[in-house]
Design a protein around this motif. Sequence first.
Motif, PDB file in Angstrom:
ATOM      1  N   ALA A 516       0.843  -1.210   0.000  1.00 14.42           N
ATOM      2  CA  ALA A 516       0.000   0.000   0.000  1.00 14.42           C
ATOM      3  C   ALA A 516       0.873   1.253   0.000  1.00 14.42           C
ATOM      4  O   ALA A 516       0.618   2.217  -0.732  1.00 14.42           O
ATOM      5  CB  ALA A 516      -0.923  -0.021   1.211  1.00 14.42           C
ATOM      6  N   MET A 517       1.920   1.231   0.823  1.00 10.55           N
ATOM      7  CA  MET A 517       2.846   2.383   0.870  1.00 10.55           C
ATOM      8  C   MET A 517       3.450   2.648  -0.509  1.00 10.55           C
ATOM      9  O   MET A 517       3.512   3.791  -0.967  1.00 10.55           O
ATOM     10  CB  MET A 517       3.943   2.094   1.888  1.00 10.55           C
ATOM     11  N   ARG A 518       3.890   1.578  -1.166  1.00  7.24           N
ATOM     12  CA  ARG A 518       4.522   1.737  -2.479  1.00  7.24           C
ATOM     13  C   ARG A 518       3.541   2.296  -3.507  1.00  7.24           C
ATOM     14  O   ARG A 518       3.916   3.103  -4.371  1.00  7.24           O
ATOM     15  CB  ARG A 518       5.061   0.390  -2.952  1.00  7.24           C
ATOM     16  N   LEU A 519       2.295   1.836  -3.446  1.00  3.41           N
ATOM     17  CA  LEU A 519       1.281   2.351  -4.372  1.00  3.41           C
ATOM     18  C   LEU A 519       1.101   3.856  -4.188  1.00  3.41           C
ATOM     19  O   LEU A 519       1.082   4.624  -5.167  1.00  3.41           O
ATOM     20  CB  LEU A 519      -0.056   1.643  -4.138  1.00  3.41           C
ATOM     21  N   LEU A 550      15.309  -1.884   1.011  1.00  2.00           N
ATOM     22  CA  LEU A 550      13.910  -1.796   1.420  1.00  2.00           C
ATOM     23  C   LEU A 550      13.748  -0.749   2.515  1.00  2.00           C
ATOM     24  O   LEU A 550      12.820   0.074   2.484  1.00  2.00           O
ATOM     25  CB  LEU A 550      13.414  -3.158   1.907  1.00  2.00           C
ATOM     26  N   LEU A 551      14.653  -0.763   3.505  1.00  2.00           N
ATOM     27  CA  LEU A 551      14.548   0.218   4.586  1.00  2.00           C
ATOM     28  C   LEU A 551      14.796   1.633   4.061  1.00  2.00           C
ATOM     29  O   LEU A 551      14.193   2.602   4.540  1.00  2.00           O
ATOM     30  CB  LEU A 551      15.538  -0.136   5.699  1.00  2.00           C
ATOM     31  N   GLN A 552      15.668   1.754   3.069  1.00  2.00           N
ATOM     32  CA  GLN A 552      15.883   3.057   2.440  1.00  2.00           C
ATOM     33  C   GLN A 552      14.607   3.524   1.736  1.00  2.00           C
ATOM     34  O   GLN A 552      14.274   4.717   1.753  1.00  2.00           O
ATOM     35  CB  GLN A 552      17.045   2.982   1.449  1.00  2.00           C
ATOM     36  N   GLU A 553      13.902   2.566   1.133  1.00  2.00           N
ATOM     37  CA  GLU A 553      12.638   2.898   0.465  1.00  2.00           C
ATOM     38  C   GLU A 553      11.605   3.376   1.491  1.00  2.00           C
ATOM     39  O   GLU A 553      10.874   4.349   1.249  1.00  2.00           O
ATOM     40  CB  GLU A 553      12.123   1.661  -0.272  1.00  2.00           C
ATOM     41  N   ILE A 554      11.576   2.703   2.643  1.00  2.00           N
ATOM     42  CA  ILE A 554      10.626   3.096   3.694  1.00  2.00           C
ATOM     43  C   ILE A 554      11.006   4.463   4.264  1.00  2.00           C
ATOM     44  O   ILE A 554      10.142   5.325   4.515  1.00  2.00           O
ATOM     45  CB  ILE A 554      10.589   2.019   4.802  1.00  2.00           C
ATOM     46  N   GLU A 555      12.305   4.684   4.453  1.00  2.00           N
ATOM     47  CA  GLU A 555      12.770   5.993   4.941  1.00  2.00           C
ATOM     48  C   GLU A 555      12.338   7.100   3.977  1.00  2.00           C
ATOM     49  O   GLU A 555      11.893   8.183   4.401  1.00  2.00           O
ATOM     50  CB  GLU A 555      14.291   5.973   5.079  1.00  2.00           C
ATOM     51  N   ARG A 556      12.444   6.810   2.679  1.00  2.00           N
ATOM     52  CA  ARG A 556      12.042   7.802   1.669  1.00  2.00           C
ATOM     53  C   ARG A 556      10.553   8.109   1.789  1.00  2.00           C
ATOM     54  O   ARG A 556      10.140   9.274   1.682  1.00  2.00           O
ATOM     55  CB  ARG A 556      12.360   7.262   0.278  1.00  2.00           C
ATOM     56  N   ALA A 557       9.732   7.090   2.030  1.00  2.00           N
ATOM     57  CA  ALA A 557       8.285   7.302   2.177  1.00  2.00           C
ATOM     58  C   ALA A 557       7.999   8.171   3.404  1.00  2.00           C
ATOM     59  O   ALA A 557       7.145   9.070   3.362  1.00  2.00           O
ATOM     60  CB  ALA A 557       7.587   5.958   2.291  1.00  2.00           C
ATOM     61  N   PHE A 558       8.708   7.915   4.514  1.00  2.00           N
ATOM     62  CA  PHE A 558       8.553   8.752   5.707  1.00  2.00           C
ATOM     63  C   PHE A 558       8.919  10.197   5.392  1.00  2.00           C
ATOM     64  O   PHE A 558       8.245  11.148   5.829  1.00  2.00           O
ATOM     65  CB  PHE A 558       9.443   8.222   6.839  1.00  2.00           C
ATOM     66  N   THR A 559       9.999  10.366   4.626  1.00  2.00           N
ATOM     67  CA  THR A 559      10.472  11.713   4.287  1.00  2.00           C
ATOM     68  C   THR A 559       9.450  12.437   3.412  1.00  2.00           C
ATOM     69  O   THR A 559       9.138  13.625   3.641  1.00  2.00           O
ATOM     70  CB  THR A 559      11.822  11.630   3.554  1.00  2.00           C
TER      71      THR A 559
END
Length: 607
Positions: A516-519, A550-559
């Motif tokens: 869902a986050m990626r979408l 993957l964690l970098q991708e999640i960090e980017r979403a938080f940012t």
Amino acid sequence: MKTITFYSYKGGVGRTLTMANVAKYLARFGQKVVVVDFDLEAPGLHYKFDLRNTPEQPLRGILDLLYTFVTQGIPPNTLDGFVYDVGSKESQGSIHLIPAGDVPSVAYWKKLAAINWHDLFYGGINPPGIPLFEELRRLIEQQLQPDFLLIDARTGITEIGGVATTVLSDVVVCLLINNLENLEGTRAVLQAIQRAPRPEDRPNPVEILPLLTRIPKEIDPETKKNIVEEVRHILNEEAVELADTLALSEIYILHSDPALQIREVITLDTETKPEKSTLLQDYLYFFGRLIPKEMLRPHVHGLLKEAQELVWFDADKAQENLEILANFSGYPPVYQALLQLYELRQSKNDLLLQTTINYYNIIRDPSDPLLQTIIKKNYSANNKWGKSIFSEETAREIWLADKEKDINLAREIAKNLFFNDKDRDCIEFSEKVIALLGQDLEIILIMIKTLLKADRTDEAIGLIEKYNDNYYNNKEFQKLWAEIIIISNDWKRALELTNNPAFNIQQLRDDAPLLAMRLFVLNDQVEKLTIDLLEGAFNAAMKGNQNIHLLQEIERAFTIAGKSDYFEKLVREAKDPSKRLNTTINNIIEYYFGKLFDNCNNKYWQK
């Protein structure tokens, strides 16, 4: 007496060794067998039966009979002194050998050179060659009274080879290898055998059984099938005279056995079990086609009956006897009785399935009812992590041949094909299942996953679009739907999907927050990147064996969502030793914790 001639156009194909194995097999079941070495230019049959020729006791054989006739005009009237007992004490029957002669002595080669084959078969008005060999056959039948006469014929095109394959034979086993020189030469000889006149007392045509040898056992089933079909096509090519055209329906095969390249042995003389030797499986299957069942049935059924009667008094011993009988007989009723006993005694699943494989390799009939019943009941039970004793290819053949196709078995087969990276086979099989049984969600999901794994994203999207009206509420279907859009990096489709009322986006948020986050990141729906969703994605990453990307991708979403501080908080909490993270995740957290520490130092010095 049934006469079987073993012939090959070229040498080195395993002809003599195959014949020795046939002799051993027949003798095991009480048959009286006579084997004759007609390969006078390169004799070797006596070596296969460990019959040694010595100067003190030189062997006498076919060449001596011929030499006496050619030089003295005396036809053979007795076989005394020319026949050797080479059977084993364990056999219920017997094997007697008439060798070529005193090989490799100088005297032998002088005798061979003295024979004028042209005069023997073509000289004068009534050449004596054919009547001589017919008389030899009659002597063997009358004096030795065998059930089977096995002849090892000369390679190539020779007079004595022609007699062995046309005048004397009821059946010709023709061994060949897959090259054009061999195939075209073999075809010419087989066509000649087919049109040759038959003796008046045996008018039936010679039966021809082609045996393709030296097939690597590592070869995949599809390639092997194509090779066999190509060989059959070449042999059956239309002849100049249409009547000579062969109509061979089956090409039998013998796989290579690397052990025989080191030391040649008669396979049936060893204690090898069928599951340990592809070559033994081939032999047993071929013997079942070569040897008339009515000739072996009385003996085998007697042993089978004894084992079955013993079940009531000593089940372990009865099982042991049946296993021994199955391993060296290759007789289907024995396997059927053994499999039924295994089921009755609830034997180990691996043992049951391995014996089922052996049974299948003997009958090669996927429509067999017992085979289908066992596979339906036991295949899935042995399907752990995509590994099964029973190959997916065989299970697939059995499923396709079953009139009552079981969808659960189809699912297990498709899973195994998927887990074992047989992508093309998995897709083809899944398409057949859907074509035969209609839509099935589990098969469709496996098919979509396989297409994704095979980088066939467009086809996967096509399937999603084809079936989304039926399965849009299914969790797994929704996950795959989202995953495909993310892989294709299509923001328009991502936006359409998240705004589609038929798509349960809340269910995806709950069950697969990472997806869902990626979408939402893909289609810039920043407002939907809530703390709950992002924290769910972070926690999901902590549970799996993920990587730093993957964690970098999640960090980017938080940012993107303006929640970097909350990401730092989650990293600090994950550093707690009580979390007991796996090594990979722990290393990633250590990396991020160090990164946060550096950030704090930078902020301090800036102040």
